[in-house]
Design an enzyme around this catalytic site. Structure first.
Site, PDB file in Angstrom:
ATOM      1  N   ASN A 154       0.875  -1.167   0.000  1.00 10.34           N
ATOM      2  CA  ASN A 154       0.000   0.000   0.000  1.00 10.34           C
ATOM      3  C   ASN A 154       0.913   1.218   0.000  1.00 10.34           C
ATOM      4  O   ASN A 154       1.448   1.605   1.038  1.00 10.34           O
ATOM      5  CB  ASN A 154      -0.909  -0.019   1.225  1.00 10.34           C
ATOM      6  CG  ASN A 154      -1.865   1.167   1.260  1.00 10.34           C
ATOM      7  OD1 ASN A 154      -1.791   2.077   0.436  1.00 10.34           O
ATOM      8  ND2 ASN A 154      -2.768   1.165   2.227  1.00 10.34           N
ATOM      9  N   ARG A 179      -2.636  -2.164  -3.443  1.00 13.26           N
ATOM     10  CA  ARG A 179      -3.842  -1.374  -3.237  1.00 13.26           C
ATOM     11  C   ARG A 179      -3.781  -0.154  -4.154  1.00 13.26           C
ATOM     12  O   ARG A 179      -2.794   0.591  -4.141  1.00 13.26           O
ATOM     13  CB  ARG A 179      -3.942  -0.903  -1.788  1.00 13.26           C
ATOM     14  CG  ARG A 179      -5.201  -0.071  -1.532  1.00 13.26           C
ATOM     15  CD  ARG A 179      -5.109   0.723  -0.265  1.00 13.26           C
ATOM     16  NE  ARG A 179      -6.331   1.521  -0.042  1.00 13.26           N
ATOM     17  CZ  ARG A 179      -6.367   2.645   0.633  1.00 13.26           C
ATOM     18  NH1 ARG A 179      -5.267   3.133   1.178  1.00 13.26           N
ATOM     19  NH2 ARG A 179      -7.498   3.308   0.782  1.00 13.26           N
ATOM     20  N   HIS A 237     -12.813   2.784   0.019  1.00 16.22           N
ATOM     21  CA  HIS A 237     -12.763   1.803   1.111  1.00 16.22           C
ATOM     22  C   HIS A 237     -13.521   0.527   0.732  1.00 16.22           C
ATOM     23  O   HIS A 237     -13.930  -0.240   1.605  1.00 16.22           O
ATOM     24  CB  HIS A 237     -13.362   2.359   2.413  1.00 16.22           C
ATOM     25  CG  HIS A 237     -12.603   3.492   3.014  1.00 16.22           C
ATOM     26  ND1 HIS A 237     -13.222   4.505   3.714  1.00 16.22           N
ATOM     27  CD2 HIS A 237     -11.272   3.782   3.039  1.00 16.22           C
ATOM     28  CE1 HIS A 237     -12.316   5.367   4.140  1.00 16.22           C
ATOM     29  NE2 HIS A 237     -11.117   4.943   3.744  1.00 16.22           N
ATOM     30  N   ARG A 257     -10.316  15.740   6.587  1.00 17.10           N
ATOM     31  CA  ARG A 257     -11.158  16.049   5.429  1.00 17.10           C
ATOM     32  C   ARG A 257     -12.531  16.527   5.874  1.00 17.10           C
ATOM     33  O   ARG A 257     -13.090  16.036   6.846  1.00 17.10           O
ATOM     34  CB  ARG A 257     -11.299  14.821   4.533  1.00 17.10           C
ATOM     35  CG  ARG A 257     -10.063  14.540   3.692  1.00 17.10           C
ATOM     36  CD  ARG A 257     -10.195  13.235   2.933  1.00 17.10           C
ATOM     37  NE  ARG A 257      -9.357  12.198   3.510  1.00 17.10           N
ATOM     38  CZ  ARG A 257      -9.411  10.922   3.175  1.00 17.10           C
ATOM     39  NH1 ARG A 257     -10.270  10.507   2.266  1.00 17.10           N
ATOM     40  NH2 ARG A 257      -8.614  10.046   3.750  1.00 17.10           N
ATOM     41  N   GLU A 265      -7.864  -5.336   5.300  1.00 20.23           N
ATOM     42  CA  GLU A 265      -7.768  -5.055   3.869  1.00 20.23           C
ATOM     43  C   GLU A 265      -6.606  -5.804   3.225  1.00 20.23           C
ATOM     44  O   GLU A 265      -6.690  -6.232   2.072  1.00 20.23           O
ATOM     45  CB  GLU A 265      -7.619  -3.550   3.650  1.00 20.23           C
ATOM     46  CG  GLU A 265      -8.871  -2.772   4.021  1.00 20.23           C
ATOM     47  CD  GLU A 265      -8.671  -1.269   4.003  1.00 20.23           C
ATOM     48  OE1 GLU A 265      -9.067  -0.633   3.007  1.00 20.23           O
ATOM     49  OE2 GLU A 265      -8.115  -0.739   4.991  1.00 20.23           O
TER      50      GLU A 265
END
Length: 396
Positions: A10, A91, A180, A241, A384
């Site tokens: 990742n 990813r 996600h 965010r 993940e």
């Protein structure tokens, strides 16, 4: 015969997470994080069966970072070649309208990922950088891209379409893609298995809550709505965010504050959310500030919970009721207070949290709903890396 190993990478703008995973058993042979790439002092930490290797050193770029990863794995006992890595799973945040499934990487695919970078300028370029370096370091091993957006390609057009001029939207790839997805899909499958129910007959609302946060409505294993949109900026309040914002605010800041596109990008992605409201983006620190009586932290938390409950209500209506509400991600898994407050006062909808179960420190998959709760309430840790490993090995 030993199980094949998948190297999961990742790659972020200034960091690389990597993990060696046995996809069948889920066993992690080693897990590493390289941080502060390109800064004056980088940091590497690698956890493996024999212990931990940790060091600080200058890591100039992603090439140096992945070389450092290769070296530390060998230092821990066996090199990547000796471990027999069967596939490298990457990813990738944004697959755009093109990539809807795990995809074998070649030069043409990498070129297309670069072309998609304007859709995710903060995420896809470092993802691609990691892919290019890893393909050079491990040229004889297949490399697979697994996309955050893939799970949400099933969104109905009514959920995926923004109400702007159709020609402009089509010409610029403007639609809701969702993010996600790997986590939402994995957690939804695990939740159905935990309940002993067929996935195809289970309606779920999954809340992936971390520094980045999103919520999805999943009907029978198929995503029908999600909070993130064309970019990971839309939706819930996050660590840095803003989440949902009246588009007119952007026009106002351009006209009245003289802000540039880059300044707005920096504001909304890096200096908004919890950080923008109270000066701290770590959820644990925000809670500590609240305990100390900080009013800005209190307001930031209240805004966070308000937005979360608004999406929860919307998705309950969209699904016509849910069989399960599932919390995951760093905040979702570990903040009992947040789970309590997010679901407070919903007994009339059949949603009742059991206080003792909710506050249990148990980190496994678990039920936190009261015995009389018509809707199951679960905490399911996400993984993940394991999901990427399994998708990658399945493809090759």
């Amino acid at each position: 015969m030993s199980e094949p190993v998948v190297l999961v990478i990742n790659s972020g703008s200034s960091s690389i997470k990597f993990q060696l995973v046995e996809p069948g058993s889920g066993r992690v042979d080693g897990s590493g994080l390289i941080e502060r790439i390109g800064e004056s002092s980088g940091h590497l930490v690698y956890h493996y069966d024999g212990g931990v290797i940790e060091r600080d050193d200058v890591i100039e770029d992603h090439t140096a970072g992945l070389h450092a990863a290769e070296e530390v794995v060998a230092e821990a006992g066996r090199s990547l070649a000796e471990r027999g890595v069967a596939v490298v799973g990457h990813r990738v945040v944004h697959g755009g309208p093109v990539f809807r499934e795990p995809t074998l990487l070649d030069d043409a695919v990498v070129a297309e990922l670069k072309r998609l970078s304007p859709l995710a300028p903060l995420h896809n370029p470092p993802n691609v950088a990691g892919i290019e370096v890893a393909r050079r370091l491990l040229p004889d091993v297949p490399h697979v891209a697994v996309f955050d957006t893939a799970f949400f390609h099933t969104l109905p057009e009514a959920a995926a379409t923004y109400a702007i001029d159709t020609a402009v939207a089509h010409a610029n790839g403007v639609r809701r893609y969702g993010f996600h997805g790997t986590s939402h899909e994995y957690v939804g499958e695990r939740a159905a298995a935990f309940l002993g129910r067929d996935l195809e007959e289970t309606n779920q609302i999954v809340l992936h809550l971390g520094n980045g946060a999103s919520v999805s409505a999943i009907r029978g294993g198929v995503a029908v709505d999600t909070s993130m949109g064309m970019t990971p900026l839309e939706g819930l309040v996050m660590g840095t965010r803003s989440g949902d914002l009246d588009a007119g605010v952007i026009l106002h800041l351009i006209r009245n504050a003289g802000m540039t596109v880059d300044e707005l990008d920096d504001l909304l992605n890096r200096h908004s959310g919890l950080l923008g409201m109270c000066g701290e983006n770590d959820f644990r620190a925000v809670r500590a500030m609240i305990d100390d009586g900080d009013p800005a932290a209190r307001l930031a938390y209240d805004v966070y919970v308000h937005r979360l409950r608004r999406y929860l209500g919307a998705y309950l209506v969209e699904l016509g009721g849910a069989d399960a509400i599932v919390f995951t991600g760093g905040v979702g898994e570990h903040s009992a207070i947040l789970r309590r407050d997010a679901l407070a006062g919903l007994g009339g909808l059949g949603i009742v949290v059991d206080p003792d179960r909710n506050e249990s420190p148990d980190g496994s998959e678990r039920r936190i709903g009261a015995d009389g709760s018509a809707v199951e309430i679960l905490v399911i840790p996400t993984d993940e890396e394991l999901a990427i490993a399994r998708k990658s090995i399945a493809l090759v």
